[in-house]
Design an enzyme around this catalytic site. Structure first.
Site, PDB file in Angstrom:
ATOM      1  N   HIS A  40       1.008 -12.038  -9.483  1.00 39.36           N
ATOM      2  CA  HIS A  40       0.491 -10.972  -8.618  1.00 39.36           C
ATOM      3  C   HIS A  40      -0.965 -10.683  -8.985  1.00 39.36           C
ATOM      4  CE1 HIS A  40       1.093  -7.346  -6.074  1.00 39.36           C
ATOM      5  NE2 HIS A  40       0.346  -6.705  -6.961  1.00 39.36           N
ATOM      6  N   MET A  75      -6.340  -4.265  -2.098  1.00 35.14           N
ATOM      7  CA  MET A  75      -6.558  -2.819  -2.012  1.00 35.14           C
ATOM      8  C   MET A  75      -8.022  -2.651  -1.631  1.00 35.14           C
ATOM      9  SD  MET A  75      -4.233  -1.946  -5.303  1.00 35.14           S
ATOM     10  CE  MET A  75      -4.332  -3.681  -5.786  1.00 35.14           C
ATOM     11  N   MET A 144       4.563   0.840  -2.740  1.00 33.15           N
ATOM     12  CA  MET A 144       3.844   1.287  -3.936  1.00 33.15           C
ATOM     13  C   MET A 144       4.622   2.434  -4.587  1.00 33.15           C
ATOM     14  SD  MET A 144       1.240  -0.712  -4.045  1.00 33.15           S
ATOM     15  CE  MET A 144       0.647   0.019  -5.581  1.00 33.15           C
TER      16      MET A 144
HETATM   17  C1  DX5 Z   1      -1.685  -0.795  -8.964  1.00 34.92           C
HETATM   18  C2  DX5 Z   1      -1.524  -2.299  -8.823  1.00 34.92           C
HETATM   19  C3  DX5 Z   1      -0.362  -2.802  -9.580  1.00 34.92           C
HETATM   20  C4  DX5 Z   1      -0.470  -2.579 -11.048  1.00 34.92           C
HETATM   21  C5  DX5 Z   1       0.896  -2.473 -11.644  1.00 34.92           C
HETATM   22  O1  DX5 Z   1      -2.743  -0.357  -8.234  1.00 34.92           O
HETATM   23  O2  DX5 Z   1      -1.364  -2.648  -7.458  1.00 34.92           O
HETATM   24  O3  DX5 Z   1      -0.044  -4.144  -9.266  1.00 34.92           O
HETATM   25  O4  DX5 Z   1      -1.190  -3.552 -11.711  1.00 34.92           O
HETATM   26  O5  DX5 Z   1       0.746  -2.165 -12.986  1.00 34.92           O
HETATM   27  P1  DX5 Z   1       1.879  -1.478 -13.845  1.00 34.92           P
HETATM   28  O6  DX5 Z   1       3.076  -2.376 -13.799  1.00 34.92           O
HETATM   29  O7  DX5 Z   1       1.259  -1.375 -15.188  1.00 34.92           O
HETATM   30  O8  DX5 Z   1       2.176  -0.137 -13.202  1.00 34.92           O
HETATM   31 ZN    ZN Z   2      -0.471  -4.736  -6.926  1.00 33.67          ZN
END
Ligand code: DX5
Ligand code: ZN
Length: 231
Positions: A40, A75, A144
């Protein structure tokens, strides 16, 4: 491999946002060797979210190191001017946020037209119904479970949203991905509600390194086991 046949089996997708930024190639190879199903990649623009990461040239540099599936989470706002660049960079799945513009329907069509699987992401404040008319245009809905922008945040319980999406999706080949605060403690909640792709950054990378990658494998296995017991 790239993306192969659709399956609802649990997939763990480590977010390289928690990797060593000076060593992405080795980090990607290490998480795959330790059992990651997908990789990812979090692209942030400092405008849609209050943080900056990397753009298409960096993603293109990651590509030769990814043997599984490169799952690119945008994003950014706007999205459409960059779709071809991310296709060129080798993204298998390209996910855009429903909140990032007025024409998500067109964006998903353009992502598929560029030869990628199309994902649509929902911020915590956005209801499941926002994707009701997009389900035949998308391959993945990303729920999310933090407000996007940073790794290591606390999980926000979106179980009811996941359940609603699972019902709306029915037997369409659409993944439900969870992103943010996934750990062995939170994974069963979302897997039990119908999610099949679990993104995890800090919970995968903690305690390990390229020199000592075994903790990555133990962390991936712990999340997979916890989710599998609930799925
Ligand atoms: C957040 C990102 C996630 C993030 C997840 O804005 O889209 O992919 O890296 O990280 P963890 O698992 O540490 O919450
Ligand atoms: Zn992400």
């Amino acid at each position: 491999m790239a993306y192969s046949d659709f399956s609802r089996a649990i997939k763990i997708a480590p977010s390289i946002l928690s990797a060593d930024f000076a060593n992405f190639g080795a980090e990607i190879r290490a998480i795959e060797a330790q059992g990651a199903d997908w990789v990812h990649v979090d692209v942030m623009d400092g405008h849609f979210v209050p943080n900056l990461t990397f753009g298409p040239p960096a993603v293109k540099a990651f590509r030769p190191h990814v043997e599984t599936v490169m799952d690119v989470h945008l994003m950014i706002q706007p999205v459409d001017p960059y779709i071809d660049a991310f296709a060129e960079a080798g993204a298998d799945i390209l996910t855009a946020h429903v909140e990032a513009g007025p024409h998500i329907h067109r964006t998903l069509q353009a992502i598929r037209a560029a030869g990628m699987k199309a994902g649509v992401a929902l911020n915590p404040g956005t209801p499941a119904e926002a994707v009701a008319h997009l389900l035949d245009l998308t391959d993945l809905v990303c729920v999310m479970t933090v407000n996007p922008g940073f790794g290591g945040q606390k999980f926000i319980d979106m179980t009811a949203k996941v359940r609603a999406l699972r019902t709306m999706i029915g037997d369409r080949p659409v993944h439900i991905e969870i992103d943010g605060g996934v750990t062995p403690e939170t994974a069963p909640l979302v897997a039990g509600a119908g999610a099949d792709v679990l993104v995890a950054g800090s919970a995968v990378f903690k305690g390990g390194s390229v020199a000592d990658p075994a903790p990555y494998g133990a962390n991936i296995a712990a999340i997979r086991a916890a989710a599998g017991a609930a799925a």
